[in-house]
Design a protein around this motif. Structure first.
Motif, PDB file in Angstrom:
ATOM      1  N   PRO A 556       0.824  -1.209   0.000  1.00  0.00           N
ATOM      2  CA  PRO A 556       0.000   0.000   0.000  1.00  0.00           C
ATOM      3  C   PRO A 556       0.860   1.261   0.000  1.00  0.00           C
ATOM      4  O   PRO A 556       2.017   1.248   0.429  1.00  0.00           O
ATOM      5  N   VAL A 557       0.266   2.356  -0.465  1.00  0.00           N
ATOM      6  CA  VAL A 557       0.968   3.638  -0.446  1.00  0.00           C
ATOM      7  C   VAL A 557       1.339   4.013   0.983  1.00  0.00           C
ATOM      8  O   VAL A 557       2.451   4.482   1.252  1.00  0.00           O
ATOM      9  N   ASP A 558       0.422   3.791   1.916  1.00  0.00           N
ATOM     10  CA  ASP A 558       0.707   4.159   3.309  1.00  0.00           C
ATOM     11  C   ASP A 558       1.874   3.361   3.884  1.00  0.00           C
ATOM     12  O   ASP A 558       2.607   3.851   4.747  1.00  0.00           O
ATOM     13  N   ALA A 559       2.060   2.140   3.421  1.00  0.00           N
ATOM     14  CA  ALA A 559       3.218   1.355   3.875  1.00  0.00           C
ATOM     15  C   ALA A 559       4.514   1.981   3.359  1.00  0.00           C
ATOM     16  O   ALA A 559       5.528   2.013   4.058  1.00  0.00           O
ATOM     17  N   TYR A 562       5.189   4.987   5.461  1.00  0.00           N
ATOM     18  CA  TYR A 562       5.753   4.548   6.744  1.00  0.00           C
ATOM     19  C   TYR A 562       7.243   4.265   6.588  1.00  0.00           C
ATOM     20  O   TYR A 562       8.063   4.696   7.410  1.00  0.00           O
ATOM     21  N   TRP A 563       7.610   3.550   5.531  1.00  0.00           N
ATOM     22  CA  TRP A 563       9.023   3.245   5.282  1.00  0.00           C
ATOM     23  C   TRP A 563       9.832   4.528   5.077  1.00  0.00           C
ATOM     24  O   TRP A 563      10.980   4.641   5.535  1.00  0.00           O
ATOM     25  N   ASN A 578      11.213  -5.268   4.688  1.00  0.00           N
ATOM     26  CA  ASN A 578      10.823  -5.493   6.078  1.00  0.00           C
ATOM     27  C   ASN A 578      10.130  -4.269   6.655  1.00  0.00           C
ATOM     28  O   ASN A 578       9.147  -4.376   7.395  1.00  0.00           O
ATOM     29  N   ASP A 579      10.652  -3.076   6.336  1.00  0.00           N
ATOM     30  CA  ASP A 579      10.008  -1.853   6.804  1.00  0.00           C
ATOM     31  C   ASP A 579       8.647  -1.661   6.140  1.00  0.00           C
ATOM     32  O   ASP A 579       7.704  -1.173   6.770  1.00  0.00           O
ATOM     33  N   LEU A 580       8.546  -2.034   4.875  1.00  0.00           N
ATOM     34  CA  LEU A 580       7.260  -1.951   4.189  1.00  0.00           C
ATOM     35  C   LEU A 580       6.251  -2.903   4.827  1.00  0.00           C
ATOM     36  O   LEU A 580       5.081  -2.554   5.025  1.00  0.00           O
ATOM     37  N   ARG A 581       6.723  -4.095   5.151  1.00  0.00           N
ATOM     38  CA  ARG A 581       5.835  -5.049   5.835  1.00  0.00           C
ATOM     39  C   ARG A 581       5.479  -4.531   7.222  1.00  0.00           C
ATOM     40  O   ARG A 581       4.355  -4.735   7.699  1.00  0.00           O
ATOM     41  N   LYS A 687      -5.144  11.245  14.611  1.00  0.00           N
ATOM     42  CA  LYS A 687      -4.603  12.535  14.173  1.00  0.00           C
ATOM     43  C   LYS A 687      -3.079  12.510  14.115  1.00  0.00           C
ATOM     44  O   LYS A 687      -2.468  13.063  13.195  1.00  0.00           O
ATOM     45  N   LEU A 688      -2.462  11.898  15.123  1.00  0.00           N
ATOM     46  CA  LEU A 688      -1.000  11.837  15.126  1.00  0.00           C
ATOM     47  C   LEU A 688      -0.463  11.000  13.976  1.00  0.00           C
ATOM     48  O   LEU A 688       0.608  11.286  13.426  1.00  0.00           O
ATOM     49  N   PHE A 689      -1.207   9.957  13.602  1.00  0.00           N
ATOM     50  CA  PHE A 689      -0.783   9.105  12.487  1.00  0.00           C
ATOM     51  C   PHE A 689      -1.083   9.730  11.123  1.00  0.00           C
ATOM     52  O   PHE A 689      -0.519   9.306  10.110  1.00  0.00           O
ATOM     53  N   ALA A 690      -1.977  10.715  11.082  1.00  0.00           N
ATOM     54  CA  ALA A 690      -2.474  11.221   9.800  1.00  0.00           C
ATOM     55  C   ALA A 690      -1.374  11.682   8.844  1.00  0.00           C
ATOM     56  O   ALA A 690      -1.436  11.385   7.639  1.00  0.00           O
ATOM     57  N   PRO A 691      -0.339  12.424   9.269  1.00  0.00           N
ATOM     58  CA  PRO A 691       0.697  12.811   8.303  1.00  0.00           C
ATOM     59  C   PRO A 691       1.440  11.624   7.703  1.00  0.00           C
ATOM     60  O   PRO A 691       1.926  11.704   6.566  1.00  0.00           O
ATOM     61  N   PHE A 692       1.542  10.533   8.449  1.00  0.00           N
ATOM     62  CA  PHE A 692       2.294   9.365   7.982  1.00  0.00           C
ATOM     63  C   PHE A 692       1.408   8.404   7.181  1.00  0.00           C
ATOM     64  O   PHE A 692       1.783   7.967   6.095  1.00  0.00           O
ATOM     65  N   LEU A 693       0.258   8.057   7.746  1.00  0.00           N
ATOM     66  CA  LEU A 693      -0.650   7.075   7.130  1.00  0.00           C
ATOM     67  C   LEU A 693      -1.899   7.822   6.670  1.00  0.00           C
ATOM     68  O   LEU A 693      -2.969   7.743   7.279  1.00  0.00           O
TER      69      LEU A 693
END
Length: 883
Positions: A556-559, A562-563, A578-581, A687-693
């Protein structure tokens, strides 16, 4: 929440379309109540597909853009295309399988524009598919008319200020691209070659002198021989002349301190031109000019019988001829560094040509001070900027002998060569098609003019991006330069890769200082490069390039987002499945936890109870610390630390501990305190995750906390999504100021975690009772929480520690410390340790007659519990269980 697993393929595309259609990220313009945060987005070169370097850098920028919006700032986040340079020309030639030499300039330019437009559309689709929050209505192209106008205005302004000049002088030249290039466009390349020891004869005598060179093809361009003033062995040659082998012309033997006495014989030939030192000698000693290599890297008539050969061919034949005439005394392989053009990896030459330059060398200190006025993230990258300026040896050559680019707004009088510049109101102009602004030469009165055929270096325009975005222009009524959107200048953030500090950043500082007198940026964020999984630089020649499209077919794009937060800003980021997973696992955890929160807590807004349960109060206090930490890190571009702390807090503190405890508390009925905190904590984490995911948080937010979308996840009846209904327009969380004994609560959570693991290892159900538990740690105020959560009949919180014996099982020497210090005595120490012949005193180890400090050895101990029951240990808590 929908049944089943999260479906990124469907959901990510859905939100990308909604964000685009509803202009969620449109820059609203200046507002007295909102602070503007402006980003000088790097315009990718239109030279093919977007690669991981673009995607990674844009993702970091997007983290900050989303964060700043949620902080209540009006974010200007544009997108540009750099399509006016050599790279786009070469793309067109590859794409259409043509050569620019086979077309008229106007015809070839038309083809470049067509190809560029096709790739621009692909770039725009890619930006949308990555979920970037750029405002595509703020796009620009570095070849569009308004940008051409600004670029030509820049040239005229610098000319009028006396900061530009046209001169016939040695210039760095790319034979492959057949154009002058600037110092910044060269890079070092380690290449295999040979040192050739060649004998030069001394005119008027029988003596000879040996000269070592890796470039014998420059012999026809030799104009002098140099020795160092301190070279006693060869000092007697100064003032004489040497005969150049194979070519027979005679050159003076001179002395100069720039001779490297350690290389070869210490005697060197000077040619026009082999390197920067040759140019310095040419100018300092008024040497002759012998041009033996032309613009295409072909030998000229000065090379005699070698005329028409490439430099490589000429080198080979000259070496053979030198050997045949016994003039080649030795030849040995060598690895050395040569300067190549960064666009095509072709070794550069130095040719005397007429070029336009921007003066730099007289203002190096000023440009260095400007760099100090900007905040650098990371700070260490300022060193690269400083080193570039300190090592600068050339003014900036801004003219290019290419077909496609922004024309110089200049004509030349055919009679006297006087330069005639376009009027500012006239811009943009193309001298090949447009007439000059005067009928007669202001210098000699003649009426015939020759248009300038060169175009600007692409960096001469890209260096104007802050001014392009801010709307810098000439106001003919007020007869002064103005900025249409002053709230955007200086720009708040310049994000870019470390590989173009000397290209883009430095030249932008130069242009901005000259045109506005201001430093262009408040902050600079420098990202590293994306490496392959073996930490090697990705390159086509190595075959290790991984296209983003290939990765996004699997993840996914969000993965991928995250990486992208996986390393500190400025450090290189290895590609890691591994980071993508890991990103996928976090998304799954967030999805499933959200479904559980929805099941446990009622729908709708919940009022905060007057009094919160201790564990609920502790959860909010812990969350306050997380909010403070993540906010501070985001403000300082510490995306990796923010991501890791956020994941740890959500996964372990919230999901593994608090959510499990809440599930038990709500099993037998409602608890307003727990329901309220469950939803408050969950909303905060989203909200805290929103910029990343960005995609999954929007999906969960809309389902659980917003009315902008129905349960079927379709746009509501009026077919609009108000900008404030997106999670990315929500307010960033602020600490609530909740007071709680964080340490006691953390100890209680550690004890619960240890007991839960104990039950699992002993095949006990979570609800099975434990008869007696002793906890050796401060859990004041949380005794009942532990007791109820783990179904304990008798719980005792004890001070001190249980009845434990510690036994030393092994003492290992730190060989890196003791080896160099004690040498052969180390084996004696090891023998005594094996026999137990040692003493520990005040933290030191007495063994084999020596006293070792704590850093020179490592003690390994085994703890044995002597009482009844089982002892469990964590970093902060010891628990004794009697089941």
């Amino acid at each position: 929440m929908p049944e089943g697993e999260y479906d990124p393929e469907v959901i990510e595309e859905k939100w990308q379309e909604v964000w685009s259609e509803e202009d969620i990220y449109r820059y609203p313009g200046a507002d007295e109540e909102e602070k503007v945060f402006s980003i000088d987005t790097p315009p990718p070169t239109v030279s093919g597909s977007l690669h991981w370097g673009h995607v990674y850098g844009d993702t970091l920028q997007d983290f900050m853009a989303r964060f700043k919006r949620m902080r209540g700032e009006s974010v200007f986040f544009p997108f540009g295309y750099d399509n006016n340079g050599i790279a786009t020309e070469r793309l067109t030639e590859r794409d259409l399988d043509i050569r620019h030499q086979d077309f008229q300039k106007t015809d070839f330019r038309s083809k470049v524009l067509d190809v560029s437009e096709k790739y621009e559309d692909e770039f725009k689709d890619k930006v949308r598919s990555m979920g970037f929050s750029m405002d595509l209505s703020q796009s620009y192209r570095t070849i569009e008319p308004q940008v051409q106008r600004i670029s030509q205005l820049s040239f005229i302004d610098l000319y009028e200020k006396g900061r530009e000049y046209r001169k016939q002088a040695p210039a760095i030249w790319c034979p492959e691209c057949e154009t002058a290039i600037s110092q910044v466009e060269t890079e070092d390349s380690d290449q295999h070659s040979h040192f050739n020891d060649i004998e030069f004869s001394i005119v008027g005598g029988d003596e000879g002198v040996t000269i070592s060179t890796t470039r014998p093809e420059l012999l026809p361009a030799c104009v002098a021989v140099f020795v160092h003033p301190d070279d006693g062995e060869h000092q007697h040659l100064v003032g004489k002349e040497a005969e150049v082998p194979l070519f027979g012309h005679e050159v003076p033997i001179l002395e100069d301190e720039r001779v490297d006495m350690e290389t070869g014989s210490g005697v060197v030939m000077s040619c026009t031109f082999g390197d920067q030192t040759d140019i310095e000698w040419y100018q300092a000693h008024d040497l002759d000019l012998r041009v033996a290599i032309d613009e295409s890297g072909t030998m000229t008539e000065k090379a005699g019988k070698y005329e028409g050969l490439s430099t490589g061919e000429a080198r080979k034949e000259m070496v053979e001829d030198l050997e045949a005439e016994d003039l080649l005394l030795d030849r040995r392989p060598v690895e050395h560094t040569v300067q190549v053009h960064e666009r095509c990896d072709t070794p550069t030459e130095f040719l005397v040509t007429e070029q336009w330059y921007v003066e730099l060398l007289d203002k190096k200190e000023e440009y260095l001070e400007a760099g100090k006025d900007m905040d650098w993230y990371p700070e260490k990258m300022f060193t690269r900027y400083r080193h570039w300026i300190e090592g600068l040896q050339w003014d900036w050559c801004i003219s290019r002998q290419r077909e496609f680019g922004i024309p110089f707004p200049v004509w030349y009088c055919e009679e006297c060569g006087q330069e005639v510049l376009a009027e500012k109101e006239q811009l943009p102009v193309d001298p090949l098609q447009d007439d000059p602004p005067v009928d007669e030469c202001p210098e000699c009165g003649k009426s015939s003019f020759q248009p300038e055929e060169d175009v600007f270096d692409t960096w001469a325009t890209s260096s104007l991006t802050p001014l392009i975005n801010a709307g810098w222009d000439w106001d003919s009524n007020r007869e002064q330069f103005t900025i249409e959107r002053p709230e955007l200048y200086p720009i708040d953030l310049r994000p870019q890769g470390h590989d173009i500090i000397s290209f883009w950043l430095f030249h932008t500082v130069v242009k901005s200082l000259e045109h506005t007198g201001e430093v262009p940026f408040n902050e600079v964020m420098i990202n590293g490069m994306v490496l392959d999984e073996n930490r090697e630089k990705m390159s086509k020649s190595k075959g290790n390039v991984i296209p983003p499209d290939e990765v996004l077919e699997e993840f996914p794009v969000d993965a991928a987002r995250y990486w992208s937060a996986g390393s500190s800003v400025g450090d290189d980021l290895p590609f890691s499945k591994n980071d993508l997973r890991g990103g996928q696992k976090l998304m799954r955890k967030l999805w499933n936890a959200s479904k559980l929160v929805e099941q446990l807590a009622p729908e709708g807004e919940l009022e905060r109870p007057e009094e919160l349960d201790p564990i609920d109060e502790w959860m909010l206090a812990e969350l306050d610390e997380t909010v403070e930490f993540v906010t501070d890190q985001m403000e300082e571009y510490g995306f990796a630390k923010a991501r890791d702390r956020l994941r740890e807090s959500f996964w372990h503190t919230f999901c593994d501990n608090y959510l499990e405890i809440s599930k038990q508390k709500l099993h037998d009925g409602r608890n307003r305190s727990t329901e309220y905190v469950l939803k408050e904590a969950h909303r905060t984490f989203l909200k805290l995750f929103a910029p990343f995911l960005s995609h999954i948080t929007e999906e969960i937010w809309q389902d659980m906390y917003d009315t902008g979308f129905s349960e079927e996840n379709t746009v509501r009846a009026d077919d609009e999504l108000a900008s404030d209904s997106s999670i990315h327009r929500e307010d960033w969380p602020e600490p609530r100021g909740i007071k709680s004994d964080l340490e006691s609560g953390e100890n209680a959570m550690d004890a619960i975690h240890a007991l839960r693991k104990f039950k699992s290892q002993n095949e006990m159900a979570p609800t099975d009772e434990l008869d007696r538990v002793e906890i050796y740690a401060d859990i004041s105020g949380f005794e009942e929480v532990v007791k109820e959560a783990m179904h304990i009949r008798n719980l005792e919180a004890e001070e001190g520690s249980p009845d434990v014996e510690e036994e030393i099982t092994e003492i290992k020497l730190e060989y890196e410390e003791v080896g160099p210090k004690y040498g052969e005595k180390v084996s004696e120490m090891e023998a005594d340790l094996d026999e137990g012949s040692y003493e520990l005193e005040d933290g030191n180890l007495n063994v084999a007659g020596e006293v070792l400090k704590p850093e020179e050895f490592d003690i390994r101990k085994e703890r044995t519990y002597r009482g009844d029951g089982d002892m469990l240990e964590t970093d902060s808590v010891t628990v004794v269980v009697n089941a």
